[in-house]
Design a protein around this motif. Structure first.
Motif, short mmCIF file in Angstrom:
data_model
loop_
_atom_site.label_atom_id
_atom_site.label_comp_id
_atom_site.label_asym_id
_atom_site.label_seq_id
_atom_site.Cartn_x
_atom_site.Cartn_y
_atom_site.Cartn_z
N UNK A 43 30.70 -42.69 -54.46
CA UNK A 43 30.99 -42.80 -52.98
C UNK A 43 29.68 -43.08 -52.03
N UNK A 44 28.23 -42.95 -52.87
CA UNK A 44 27.35 -43.18 -52.34
C UNK A 44 27.33 -44.79 -52.81
N UNK A 45 27.73 -45.23 -53.86
CA UNK A 45 27.97 -47.36 -53.83
C UNK A 45 28.87 -47.28 -52.81
N UNK A 46 29.90 -46.78 -52.34
CA UNK A 46 31.20 -47.33 -51.29
C UNK A 46 30.08 -47.08 -49.86
N UNK A 47 29.36 -46.05 -49.46
CA UNK A 47 28.44 -46.08 -48.90
C UNK A 47 27.02 -47.08 -48.25
N UNK A 48 26.62 -47.36 -49.28
CA UNK A 48 25.80 -48.49 -49.26
C UNK A 48 26.14 -50.24 -48.96
N UNK A 209 27.57 -36.86 -47.38
CA UNK A 209 26.66 -35.79 -46.72
C UNK A 209 27.22 -34.40 -46.78
N UNK A 210 28.52 -34.52 -46.33
CA UNK A 210 29.55 -33.14 -46.84
C UNK A 210 29.39 -32.30 -48.16
N UNK A 211 28.87 -34.47 -48.98
CA UNK A 211 29.24 -33.19 -50.87
C UNK A 211 27.77 -33.36 -51.58
N UNK A 212 27.15 -33.41 -50.25
CA UNK A 212 25.90 -32.85 -50.39
C UNK A 212 25.46 -33.69 -51.94
N UNK A 213 25.72 -35.55 -51.46
CA UNK A 213 24.98 -35.98 -52.61
C UNK A 213 23.63 -36.78 -52.00
N UNK A 222 19.03 -49.86 -58.81
CA UNK A 222 20.64 -49.78 -57.89
C UNK A 222 21.01 -50.11 -56.73
N UNK A 223 19.90 -49.88 -55.34
CA UNK A 223 19.37 -50.61 -54.46
C UNK A 223 19.85 -51.88 -54.08
N UNK A 224 19.25 -52.43 -55.34
CA UNK A 224 19.42 -54.58 -55.86
C UNK A 224 21.04 -54.39 -55.67
N UNK A 225 22.16 -53.22 -56.71
CA UNK A 225 22.80 -53.55 -57.09
C UNK A 225 23.45 -52.93 -55.86
N UNK A 226 23.65 -52.48 -55.07
CA UNK A 226 23.74 -52.01 -53.85
C UNK A 226 24.63 -52.75 -52.88
N UNK A 227 22.99 -53.63 -52.73
CA UNK A 227 23.01 -54.97 -51.74
C UNK A 227 23.73 -56.08 -51.87
N UNK A 228 23.34 -55.87 -53.51
CA UNK A 228 24.28 -58.09 -54.45
C UNK A 228 26.23 -57.15 -53.67
N UNK A 229 26.47 -55.71 -53.59
CA UNK A 229 27.91 -55.74 -53.25
C UNK A 229 28.31 -55.72 -52.04
#
Length: 309
Positions: A43-48, A209-213, A222-229
């Motif tokens: 879910x975090x990957x999807x959000x970013x 936020x609701x899932x408290x991640x 990881x943030x570089x991968x988020x940006x690449x996505x």
């Protein structure tokens, strides 16, 4: 509106859109690899992925023509775009979560079962009928997908649960494409995708936020991968397809995306070390055969319709 060019197309346009759709499908195929590489929850990957896409597009809002197109959106346009963003967010949650339980090949194949949902949705929403030969090629391509994921289908537990999540992801992304097919007929590409990506990131952010991640306890890698996505499968992949869907049907887009598992499986082999089985090789060949046959049938149908006009 169906086929490669739609009602407005010309013969050169068919090849132009075919070229860009192929690029978009290849770009989308990289998403599963990035998801497997990051340590963050799906879910975090999807959000970013959506949030960074939205941020990268935001500076373009300064352009007068783009601001004007956003101001001209009606209340119905805003609601439909937001609804589209909701189903896109739901698709990412379901699909990314499926990757935690099953293989890249099986997950990507099942999530690209969307042509079946697209044909049914196009019939009920747009009265678009698919000829028998089109159905046969569609079912042929889908059978290739079933063959690739057959190993997981026979196993209960986590792999089967991942397959179910991926199939639900196929349903939600189809609804997203069907909404886009309708609203993109009068709404500019940037205005539509900007609102959709923004709505998706908002919904995904609330879910995280609701899932408290955690939003921040991840590595720089990881943030570089988020940006690449955000850049490759979203801005280069989804945005191109959202541009093309003004001229082609959701069914054609869905059929084209069937080519995604082949590239994703090959990337998974070289990057993640996931072995390619004989089922995956044979299933991939069947998918390509069904895909090429369907698109050739659609092209022939368009030429036949134009000759009668």
């Amino acid at each position: 509106m169906s086929g490669i060019t739609g009602n407005r197309g010309s013969q050169p346009t068919k090849y132009v859109y075919g070229f860009f759709i192929a690029i978009a499908v290849f770009a989308i195929g990289s998403a599963a690899i990035f998801v497997k590489l990051v340590d963050a929850p799906p879910a975090v990957s999807a959000f970013y992925r959506l949030f960074f896409s939205f941020l990268l597009m935001t500076p373009l809002v300064l352009h007068p023509s783009i601001r004007q197109s956003l101001h001209k959106m009606t209340k119905r346009d805003w609601w439909l775009a937001f609804l589209s963003g909701f189903f896109l967010a739901l698709h990412f949650v379901l699909w990314f979560q499926s990757l935690a339980y099953t293989s890249v090949a099986s997950s990507v194949v099942l999530v690209t079962m969307q042509p079946l949902f697209a044909v049914l949705g196009s019939y009920y929403l747009f009265k678009s009928k698919t000829p028998l030969i089109g159905w046969l090629f569609l079912l042929l391509a889908l059978s290739g997908g079933v063959m690739i994921g057959w190993g997981d289908f026979q196993v209960a537990g986590k792999a089967l649960w991942g397959d179910i999540l991926a199939l639900l992801g196929a349903l939600t992304i189809t609804i997203y494409w069907l909404i886009g097919q309708q609203i993109r007929q009068h709404l500019p590409l940037f205005a539509y995708t900007y609102v959709v990506y923004g709505a998706s990131s908002l919904i995904l952010g609330l879910y995280v936020f609701v899932m408290r991640y955690s939003f921040i306890t991840y590595s720089t890698r990881d943030f570089l991968y988020f940006l690449a996505m955000a850049i490759i499968p979203t801005l280069l992949g989804h945005t191109i397809l959202n541009g093309a869907i003004k001229y082609v049907s959701a069914t054609t887009i869905s059929m084209a995306i069937l080519g995604e598992p082949i590239g994703a499986s090959i990337l998974a082999y070289f990057i993640l070390g996931e072995a390619l089985t004989s089922n995956q090789w044979i299933g991939g060949s069947i998918i390509l055969l069904g895909l090429v046959g369907y698109l050739l049938q659609e092209s022939k149908s368009i030429r036949s319709q134009k000759s009668k006009e």
